[in-house]
Design an enzyme around this catalytic site. Sequence first.
Site, PDB file in Angstrom:
ATOM      1  N   CYS A  98      -0.664   3.090   8.423  1.00  0.00           N
ATOM      2  CA  CYS A  98       0.287   2.109   7.960  1.00  0.00           C
ATOM      3  C   CYS A  98      -0.433   0.552   8.241  1.00  0.00           C
ATOM      4  O   CYS A  98      -0.271   0.130   9.022  1.00  0.00           O
ATOM      5  CB  CYS A  98       1.713   2.079   8.354  1.00  0.00           C
ATOM      6  SG  CYS A  98       2.726   1.047   7.790  1.00  0.00           S
TER       7      CYS A  98
ATOM      8  N   GLU B  37       0.740  -1.263  -0.129  1.00  0.00           N
ATOM      9  CA  GLU B  37       0.157  -0.058  -0.037  1.00  0.00           C
ATOM     10  C   GLU B  37       0.827   1.151   0.060  1.00  0.00           C
ATOM     11  O   GLU B  37       2.051   1.192   0.410  1.00  0.00           O
ATOM     12  CB  GLU B  37      -0.835  -0.006   1.267  1.00  0.00           C
ATOM     13  CG  GLU B  37      -0.246  -0.116   2.706  1.00  0.00           C
ATOM     14  CD  GLU B  37      -1.370  -0.321   3.654  1.00  0.00           C
ATOM     15  OE1 GLU B  37      -1.716   0.626   4.277  1.00  0.00           O
ATOM     16  OE2 GLU B  37      -1.589  -1.621   3.985  1.00  0.00           O
TER      17      GLU B  37
END
Length: 342
Positions: A332, A91
């Site tokens: 995150c 990501e």
Amino acid sequence: MENILDFTLEELKEWLISKEEKAFRAKQVFDWIYNKLIFDFNNMKNIPYKTKNLLSDNFYVGVPKVVKKLMSQDKNTYKFLFEYKDGNIIESVVMKYKHGNSICVSTQVGCRMGCKFCASTLDGVIRNLTSGEILSQIMAAQKEIGERISNVVLMGSGEPLDNFQNVTKFLDLVTSDTTLNIGQRHITLSTCGIVPKIKELADKNYNITLAISLHSPEDLLRKEMMPIANKYSIKELMEACDYYINKTNRRITFEYALVKGKNDSIKEAKKLSTVLKGKLCHVNLIPVNEIKENSYEKSTLKNIESFGNILKENGIETTIRREMGADINAACGQLRRSYVSK
């Protein structure tokens, strides 16, 4: 086949010469890839047919596929899930500011550091990303948002200094005027504190910003929150930070995620002030990201502000990180884990 994004211009020139091709073709190819964002050799109009075939037979432009794209309600944050050729998913997050667009990139698929407050480490590390794969996140994001990205933060999934060789080559690539030409002072590298690698990075003499995930001024609590602290004490970490500052003359950012009732007391703030006083540094206070796998809760804004005031009273420059993209799981590891565990 090799990912052409792992190559510097000089490396590609040498390869072309070895195939009895003209060296200047390398610059033309780089122009198509990095300036025009054309990732298919067949669409590079000024490249001869024979050279296109040679490139296609030996290289691919390793820009990942977008498997999910989310935009925050305020339209200032984009979250991307990118899939690489081998099926691994990482990501990246793009944040839009008045001064330009910033991207948070991943450096590994997963992470093995085991920090208790981080979702990206829950399943361990699968593999390192290559320099070109890290670079490709910026290119894929630029193509998606239609705007240039001018700032890079290595703070996504993975520990950058655990992938030292690929990360340092990425730094060389991304700052080159033959690729994306992003200034070193516009790049931040965040680490949990691998002491020997901090010193090795200092010896590279980059003009990047180093950010240290600290989260406690006391070894015992830091060991509980961050397993890396079992290997390197705060004293050893601070010595490495001093080495970095003396070698580069660059200010270090210390990141401190505040957990309610854990590390957000006035006592902790005073202890942190003692540890950091006199250093060329800045403290970034972060409301911890809550994940279901642990019981950590965000500290209250009042506590965070009181904590910050203690640091400021001791002459330590301190800011509270602005939360962006909370509505799209921008922290995150959160989005990737929810996606791959389906």
